[in-house]
Design a protein around this motif. Sequence first.
Motif, short mmCIF file in Angstrom:
data_model
loop_
_atom_site.label_atom_id
_atom_site.label_comp_id
_atom_site.label_asym_id
_atom_site.label_seq_id
_atom_site.Cartn_x
_atom_site.Cartn_y
_atom_site.Cartn_z
N ASN A 1 11.86 -3.39 -1.15
CA ASN A 1 12.44 -4.26 -2.17
C ASN A 1 13.02 -5.55 -1.60
OD1 ASN A 1 14.76 -3.34 -1.00
ND2 ASN A 1 15.53 -2.26 -2.81
N GLU A 2 12.96 -5.72 -0.29
CA GLU A 2 13.39 -6.97 0.34
C GLU A 2 12.25 -7.98 0.45
OE1 GLU A 2 14.82 -5.37 4.02
OE2 GLU A 2 16.80 -4.86 3.21
N TYR A 3 11.07 -7.59 -0.01
CA TYR A 3 9.90 -8.43 0.12
C TYR A 3 9.41 -8.89 -1.25
CZ TYR A 3 9.74 -7.19 5.00
OH TYR A 3 10.06 -7.04 6.33
N GLU A 4 9.06 -10.17 -1.33
CA GLU A 4 8.66 -10.77 -2.60
C GLU A 4 7.16 -10.74 -2.83
OE1 GLU A 4 11.48 -14.25 -1.18
OE2 GLU A 4 10.60 -14.70 -3.14
N TYR A 5 6.39 -10.89 -1.77
CA TYR A 5 4.94 -11.05 -1.91
C TYR A 5 4.22 -9.93 -1.18
CZ TYR A 5 6.54 -15.70 -3.17
OH TYR A 5 7.19 -16.74 -3.77
N TRP A 6 3.14 -9.45 -1.81
CA TRP A 6 2.39 -8.32 -1.28
C TRP A 6 0.89 -8.58 -1.36
CZ3 TRP A 6 4.64 -3.86 0.69
CH2 TRP A 6 6.04 -3.77 0.53
N GLY A 7 0.18 -8.07 -0.37
CA GLY A 7 -1.27 -8.08 -0.44
C GLY A 7 -1.78 -6.90 -1.23
N GLN A 8 -3.11 -6.79 -1.32
CA GLN A 8 -3.72 -5.74 -2.13
C GLN A 8 -3.88 -4.43 -1.36
OE1 GLN A 8 -5.40 -7.98 -0.50
NE2 GLN A 8 -7.03 -6.79 0.49
N GLY A 9 -3.72 -4.47 -0.05
CA GLY A 9 -3.79 -3.28 0.77
C GLY A 9 -5.16 -3.07 1.38
N THR A 10 -5.18 -2.37 2.52
CA THR A 10 -6.42 -2.01 3.18
C THR A 10 -6.31 -0.56 3.65
OG1 THR A 10 -8.00 -2.64 4.92
CG2 THR A 10 -5.67 -2.88 5.45
N GLN A 11 -7.36 0.21 3.43
CA GLN A 11 -7.33 1.64 3.71
C GLN A 11 -7.57 1.90 5.20
OE1 GLN A 11 -6.91 4.48 1.54
NE2 GLN A 11 -6.80 5.54 3.51
N VAL A 12 -6.72 2.73 5.77
CA VAL A 12 -6.90 3.22 7.14
C VAL A 12 -7.01 4.74 7.08
CG1 VAL A 12 -5.82 3.51 9.40
CG2 VAL A 12 -5.68 1.31 8.22
N THR A 13 -8.08 5.27 7.61
CA THR A 13 -8.30 6.71 7.63
C THR A 13 -8.54 7.16 9.07
OG1 THR A 13 -9.29 6.64 5.41
CG2 THR A 13 -9.66 8.63 6.72
N VAL A 14 -7.74 8.11 9.51
CA VAL A 14 -7.86 8.62 10.87
C VAL A 14 -8.29 10.08 10.79
CG1 VAL A 14 -6.71 8.95 13.08
CG2 VAL A 14 -6.00 7.07 11.57
N SER A 15 -9.44 10.37 11.34
CA SER A 15 -9.97 11.74 11.30
C SER A 15 -9.55 12.51 12.55
CB SER A 15 -11.49 11.71 11.19
OG SER A 15 -12.05 11.10 12.33
N SER A 16 -9.38 13.81 12.36
CA SER A 16 -8.94 14.64 13.50
C SER A 16 -10.11 15.18 14.29
CB SER A 16 -8.09 15.80 12.97
OG SER A 16 -8.82 16.54 12.03
#
Length: 124
Positions: free
Chosen positions: A109-124
């Motif tokens: 809540n201290e941040y005003e602007y946000w990107g749309q996000g990027t998925q990171v998937t780490v497989s075991s």
Amino acid sequence: QVQLVESGGGLVQAGGSLRLSCAASGRTFSRYNTGWFRQAPGKEREFVAAVRWSGGTTVYADSVVGRFAISRDNAKNTVLLQMNTLKPEDTAVYYCAAGDYRYAGRRPNEYEYWGQGTQVTVSS
């Protein structure tokens, strides 16, 4: 106004590396602190790392210390998150955010602007 666009996510095996990039538009980007957050399915958005507007101070979540590194290039309006020794628990959507240089730190809540996000998937 600041617009943020993340890139660099993908699928990687445990122990591997990825580098996320956040491209910012807006003439005043250099006045904002910039952070990376992540959100896994069914969980709240959590802090990962942040860098002050000048690039001189960085902070990290305990879970990523020694593995992730945040940096910024104000001349290129870019913020990077280098992620090494990835673990399956790092799997999430990663978001770049920009907030007021006076107080933006570890809380979403201290941040005003946000990107749309990027998925990171780490497989075991």
